[in-house]
Design a protein around this motif. Structure first.
Motif, short mmCIF file in Angstrom:
data_model
loop_
_atom_site.label_atom_id
_atom_site.label_comp_id
_atom_site.label_asym_id
_atom_site.label_seq_id
_atom_site.Cartn_x
_atom_site.Cartn_y
_atom_site.Cartn_z
N ARG A 1 111.10 51.00 32.38
CA ARG A 1 110.60 51.44 31.06
C ARG A 1 110.23 52.93 31.08
NH1 ARG A 1 112.33 46.97 30.59
NH2 ARG A 1 111.63 45.31 29.19
N ILE A 2 111.18 53.73 31.54
CA ILE A 2 111.01 55.18 31.49
C ILE A 2 112.24 55.76 30.80
CG2 ILE A 2 110.93 57.32 32.85
CD1 ILE A 2 109.51 55.76 35.05
N ARG A 3 112.03 56.46 29.70
CA ARG A 3 113.18 57.05 29.03
C ARG A 3 113.68 58.26 29.84
NH1 ARG A 3 113.30 59.17 22.89
NH2 ARG A 3 113.04 61.22 23.80
N PRO B 1 94.08 53.75 23.62
CA PRO B 1 94.54 54.72 22.63
C PRO B 1 94.38 54.20 21.20
CG PRO B 1 96.18 54.44 24.38
CD PRO B 1 95.14 53.38 24.59
N VAL C 1 99.27 47.57 19.17
CA VAL C 1 100.61 48.01 19.57
C VAL C 1 101.50 47.96 18.33
CG1 VAL C 1 100.39 47.22 21.97
CG2 VAL C 1 101.32 45.66 20.24
N GLY D 1 100.54 52.76 27.94
CA GLY D 1 100.15 53.33 26.66
C GLY D 1 99.39 52.37 25.76
N VAL D 2 98.95 51.24 26.32
CA VAL D 2 98.27 50.24 25.50
C VAL D 2 96.76 50.18 25.80
CG1 VAL D 2 98.09 47.76 24.94
CG2 VAL D 2 100.35 48.83 25.25
N GLY E 1 94.67 55.60 28.88
CA GLY E 1 95.56 56.71 29.24
C GLY E 1 96.42 57.17 28.08
N ARG F 1 99.33 57.98 25.39
CA ARG F 1 100.24 57.20 24.54
C ARG F 1 101.08 58.18 23.74
NH1 ARG F 1 98.13 52.48 20.52
NH2 ARG F 1 99.93 51.21 20.96
N ASP G 1 109.01 48.75 22.78
CA ASP G 1 109.80 49.29 23.88
C ASP G 1 109.79 50.82 23.87
OD1 ASP G 1 111.01 47.90 26.03
OD2 ASP G 1 112.92 48.85 25.48
N LEU H 1 107.41 52.60 22.66
CA LEU H 1 106.07 52.97 23.10
C LEU H 1 106.01 53.06 24.62
CD1 LEU H 1 102.91 53.28 22.76
CD2 LEU H 1 102.82 50.80 22.91
N CYS I 1 108.58 53.27 26.87
CA CYS I 1 109.54 54.17 27.49
C CYS I 1 109.18 55.64 27.28
CB CYS I 1 110.96 53.90 26.98
SG CYS I 1 111.57 52.28 27.47
N ARG I 2 108.70 55.97 26.09
CA ARG I 2 108.36 57.38 25.85
C ARG I 2 106.99 57.74 26.43
NH1 ARG I 2 107.85 59.67 21.00
NH2 ARG I 2 107.93 57.72 19.83
N ARG J 1 105.76 56.60 29.15
CA ARG J 1 105.94 56.79 30.59
C ARG J 1 106.81 58.01 30.88
NH1 ARG J 1 104.69 52.49 33.80
NH2 ARG J 1 106.65 52.36 34.94
N ALA J 2 107.77 58.31 29.99
CA ALA J 2 108.60 59.51 30.19
C ALA J 2 107.75 60.77 30.03
CB ALA J 2 109.76 59.52 29.21
N PHE K 1 104.24 60.70 32.83
CA PHE K 1 104.48 60.89 34.26
C PHE K 1 105.28 62.17 34.50
CE2 PHE K 1 104.64 56.01 34.62
CZ PHE K 1 103.33 55.92 35.08
N LYS L 1 108.20 59.83 38.44
CA LYS L 1 109.30 59.06 37.84
C LYS L 1 110.39 58.76 38.86
CE LYS L 1 109.25 61.79 34.01
NZ LYS L 1 109.64 62.31 32.69
N ILE M 1 109.23 55.97 41.11
CA ILE M 1 109.25 54.68 40.41
C ILE M 1 110.70 54.17 40.34
CG2 ILE M 1 108.90 53.54 38.18
CD1 ILE M 1 106.44 55.31 37.78
#
Lengths: 95, 452
Positions: A16-18, A81, A90, B323-324, B327, B329, B337, B339, B341-342, B344-345, B348, B353, B356
């Motif tokens: 789950r990292i873009r 957040p 969410v 992000g939930v 930390g 978000r 999804d 939320l 993916c971006r 964490r992109a 980090f 990255k 991971i």
């Protein structure tokens, strides 16, 4: 095995990292370097050697099944957040 | 005053030569004056520090006298501190203010230590040069053009620059030992399970261990005595009796046999490092210790095994940053999804990255046996090397790092990772059953080297 674009896409999804298109070449290069290094393990003679998960071979400790921590819901929700009415918020999941 | 060790400060405080408030104020002023050059601190907690110092003075006035009472220290920014921002060197936790103290923080505070601030570190402790911090790199106080080592580089630099007499660090694959060596201070990675990890932000759980950094072995003993011990809040905490570390310092070396592994010499070992270690060996011999050459035949597999085990465990541990709950978000997520993916992109840095992704690969279906399980088997071979060696010797002696304080700054954005494992070789990173403890051999200041 060599890392290519489709593997990076798969790993990025699992983690789950873009990853933007512009980042792909650098990610590909660095993952290939790392995998070349860790592939040195394959030559190690490990037949009949048990995996070692804990250096002291410790076992998971058990404790009585009792509540040990007080209610700190407000303190934890304050870190989120987005939170409302005692819940983490969410984006909408179910249409 | 800033040049005194913990033990010396402890005596000065006990004799009433200074108060904790005076001492704390002096060190805070020194940090204020010098840290702009070093960037060793992410957060300086001046107000809280002066409050704690006043409390320490009051405790002393009431008759209390413990070795850390009123002594200022710093914590690596990986230990949660209630009410004081704890970032782990990451944008992901930039605004994170923990609602509780780590056990290590709690214990050192109970012993009377005064927390002056939180030290800089590689992001999530992933790095060995301190260049991956979201808050910018730390400089080596002996030579500002050199790296201080990492990931506990802020702690090492702060102790070396006499900003604090001691600090905490954490070590997964060399993160206390390596910066201690590069900054010319003492550091100790305690035996796994000795120091509680409750409230210590996780990187690779089968390797992570917190420990002390200071300017003398005696100070390490004082700090470790306060930090160590069973904690039921850490499920990996070991229930075992603790020795009196400070008392053990008085034992003569004459009764000890020191093992010198031949695998640690030659190869990438820089001649100046080799010479410093040889000089240390000669010193121990003069003190009466016996020296015996030993072999740790699987040493060369330690680093490859480490680079499977640590990223694999990191990929699992860092899944919590979604992000939930706390930390960073990302802005305007379009669905859940997006939320994840971006967040964490963006939250980090590149190094985190990369690790991971490597860990995800090693744990993914079809590769688990070939990588993670294989590395776990190799780790048993490595441990057996040490068990065999310790049947013959009491201690093992070797260089902490094969190469001297590295490298001039890399242009920002270039990757240092492959460089570190060939040249810096975190010796024995996957055999944490024995505690490695570097002490200075040779000064980083005396060294001028070409770095490859």
């Amino acid at each position: 095995m060599a890392v290519d674009r489709s593997l990076i896409d798969k790993l990025a999804h699992l983690a789950r990292i873009r990853i933007d298109d512009a980042e792909v070449p650098e990610v590909e290069r660095s993952l290939n370097r790392v995998l070349a290094l860790i592939d040195e393990l394959q030559a190690a003679p490990t037949e009949g050697v048990e995996p070692l998960a804990h250096p002291l071979d410790a076992r998971q400790r058990l404790r009585p099944d009792a509540v040990t921590e007080g209610d700190r819901r407000e303190a934890y929700l304050a870190l989120a957040p987005a939170a409302e009415a005692g819940l983490f918020l969410v984006p909408k999941v179910i249409e | 005053m800033h040049d005194l060790t913990v033990a010396e400060l402890s005596r000065a405080l006990a004799r009433g030569e200074c108060s904790s408030v005076e001492l704390t104020r002096a060190l805070l002023a020194r940090i204020e004056r010098l840290d702009a050059q070093l960037n060793a601190f992410i957060t300086v907690a001046a107000e809280q520090a002066l409050e704690q110092a006043a409390q320490a003075d009051a405790r002393r006035a009431a008759g209390e006298c413990s070795p850390l009472l009123g002594v200022p220290i710093a914590h690596k920014d990986i230990f949660c501190t209630r009410g004081i921002r704890t970032t782990c060197g990451s944008r992901m936790l930039d605004g994170f203010v923990p609602p509780y103290d780590a056990t290590v923080v709690e214990r050192l505070a109970a012993a009377g230590a005064v927390l002056v601030g939180k030290t800089n570190m590689d992001e999530f402790a992933m790095g060995s040069s301190n260049e991956t911090s979201y808050y910018g790199p730390v400089r080596n106080p002996w030579d500002l053009e050199r790296v201080p080592g990492g990931s506990s580089g802020g702690s090492a630099a702060a102790v070396a620059a006499r900003l604090v007499p001691a600090a905490t660090g954490t070590d997964t694959g060399g993160s206390i030992r390596q910066p201690a060596a590069l900054c010319g201070v003492c550091g100790l990675k305690p035996t796994y399970g000795l120091v509680s990890r409750y409230g210590m932000i996780a990187f690779a759980s089968s390797l992570d261990q917190g420990g002390p950094m200071a300017r003398s072995a005696e100070d390490l003993a004082i700090l470790l005595g306060a930090m160590a011990g069973f904690d039921e809040r850490d499920s990996t905490s070991a229930e075992r009796p603790l020795p009196d570390y400070r008392k053990a310092l008085d034992e003569p070396l004459a009764s000890l046999t020191l093992g010198v592994p031949r695998e640690y010499f030659g190869g990438a070992l820089h001649p100046q490092v080799g010479a410093a270690v040889e000089a240390a060996i000669a010193q121990f011999q003069r003190e009466g210790a016996r020296i015996r050459e030993i072999s740790l035949p699987h040493s060369s597999l330690a680093v490859p095994a480490y680079y499977v085990i640590a990223p694999a465990e990191a990929s699992s541990n860092l899944a919590r940053y979604d992000g939930v709950r706390y930390g960073y978000r990302c802005a305007d997520p379009k669905d859940l999804d997006d939320l994840y993916c971006r967040t964490r992109a963006e939250g980090f840095g590149a190094e985190v990255k990369r690790r991971i992704l490597v860990g995800t690969y090693c744990l993914s279906a079809g590769y688990y046996d070939a990588y993670y399980e294989k590395a776990q088997r190799v780790r048993r071979l490595i441990r057996q090397d040490f068990l065999d060696a310790f049947a013959e010797v009491d201690l093992i002696l070797g260089p902490t790092r094969a190469q001297p304080p590295p490298f001039p700054w890399a242009p920002r954005g270039t990757t240092r990772w492959p460089c570190t494992w060939k040249t810096c070789t975190p010796f024995r990173p996957v055999s944490p059953a024995c505690p490695p403890c570097p002490s200075p051999a040779g000064s980083p200041r005396d060294c001028r080297w070409d770095c490859s």
